[in-house]
Scaffold this motif. Structure first.
Motif, PDB file in Angstrom:
ATOM      1  N   PRO A  42       0.885  -1.361  -0.208  1.00 47.24           N
ATOM      2  CA  PRO A  42       0.356   0.016  -0.350  1.00 47.24           C
ATOM      3  C   PRO A  42       0.510   0.973   0.035  1.00 47.24           C
ATOM      4  CG  PRO A  42      -0.001  -0.884   2.448  1.00 47.24           C
ATOM      5  CD  PRO A  42       0.346  -2.538   1.124  1.00 47.24           C
ATOM      6  N   VAL A  43       0.285   2.649  -0.396  1.00 50.48           N
ATOM      7  CA  VAL A  43       1.244   3.760  -0.767  1.00 50.48           C
ATOM      8  C   VAL A  43       0.879   3.744   1.035  1.00 50.48           C
ATOM      9  CG1 VAL A  43       1.028   6.213  -1.428  1.00 50.48           C
ATOM     10  CG2 VAL A  43       0.098   4.294  -2.805  1.00 50.48           C
ATOM     11  N   PRO A  44       2.485   4.398   1.297  1.00 59.12           N
ATOM     12  CA  PRO A  44       2.542   5.459   2.719  1.00 59.12           C
ATOM     13  C   PRO A  44       1.326   6.345   2.616  1.00 59.12           C
ATOM     14  CG  PRO A  44       4.929   5.845   1.196  1.00 59.12           C
ATOM     15  CD  PRO A  44       3.823   4.756   0.283  1.00 59.12           C
ATOM     16  N   GLY A  45       0.831   6.181   4.233  1.00 58.69           N
ATOM     17  CA  GLY A  45      -0.404   7.026   4.419  1.00 58.69           C
ATOM     18  C   GLY A  45      -1.847   6.656   3.903  1.00 58.69           C
ATOM     19  N   ALA A  46      -1.826   5.467   2.986  1.00 54.88           N
ATOM     20  CA  ALA A  46      -3.626   5.104   2.617  1.00 54.88           C
ATOM     21  C   ALA A  46      -3.575   4.477   3.841  1.00 54.88           C
ATOM     22  CB  ALA A  46      -2.472   3.568   1.400  1.00 54.88           C
ATOM     23  N   GLN A  47      -3.807   3.606   4.931  1.00 55.32           N
ATOM     24  CA  GLN A  47      -4.676   3.846   6.220  1.00 55.32           C
ATOM     25  C   GLN A  47      -4.233   4.357   6.886  1.00 55.32           C
ATOM     26  OE1 GLN A  47      -1.928   1.538   4.861  1.00 55.32           O
ATOM     27  NE2 GLN A  47      -3.742   0.483   3.924  1.00 55.32           N
ATOM     28  N   ASP A  48      -4.264   5.827   6.882  1.00 53.43           N
ATOM     29  CA  ASP A  48      -4.044   6.939   8.039  1.00 53.43           C
ATOM     30  C   ASP A  48      -5.637   7.381   8.643  1.00 53.43           C
ATOM     31  OD1 ASP A  48      -0.892   7.208   7.631  1.00 53.43           O
ATOM     32  OD2 ASP A  48      -0.942   8.931   7.180  1.00 53.43           O
ATOM     33  N   VAL A  49      -5.973   7.717   7.844  1.00 50.22           N
ATOM     34  CA  VAL A  49      -8.000   7.917   7.995  1.00 50.22           C
ATOM     35  C   VAL A  49      -8.756   6.865   8.654  1.00 50.22           C
ATOM     36  CG1 VAL A  49      -9.768   8.294   6.850  1.00 50.22           C
ATOM     37  CG2 VAL A  49      -7.929   9.365   5.864  1.00 50.22           C
ATOM     38  N   ALA A  50      -8.192   5.481   8.383  1.00 53.94           N
ATOM     39  CA  ALA A  50      -8.883   4.185   9.280  1.00 53.94           C
ATOM     40  C   ALA A  50      -7.819   3.918  10.292  1.00 53.94           C
ATOM     41  CB  ALA A  50      -8.493   3.020   8.674  1.00 53.94           C
TER      42      ALA A  50
END
Length: 73
Positions: A28-36
């Protein structure tokens, strides 16, 4: 590149290259799961508030209202 190590983007590009060479899915792209992750932290805080007998939502809004209009609450 200067003397520092790799940043997150460099590491992602290297990992993507390795995955492509090995026929694996790209990471996954860095930061892709930040919102989750932020939503999970918020939900956990709300859950803890309920267990402690405090209101689960609206705490920030209530605090801001008290700060902006001290006599209103």
């Amino acid at each position: 590149m200067h003397g520092g190590g790799m940043n997150a983007l460099h590491q992602h590009l290297l990992d993507s290259y390795r995955a492509a060479r090995n026929g694996e899915p790209a990471p996954p792209v860095p930061g892709a799961q930040d919102v989750a992750a932020l939503r999970a932290a918020r939900d956990h805080r709300r859950f803890e508030a309920v267990l402690a007998g405090r209101p689960a939502t609206g705490r920030l809004r209530l605090a801001l209202r008290r700060w902006l209009r001290p006599g209103a609450c």
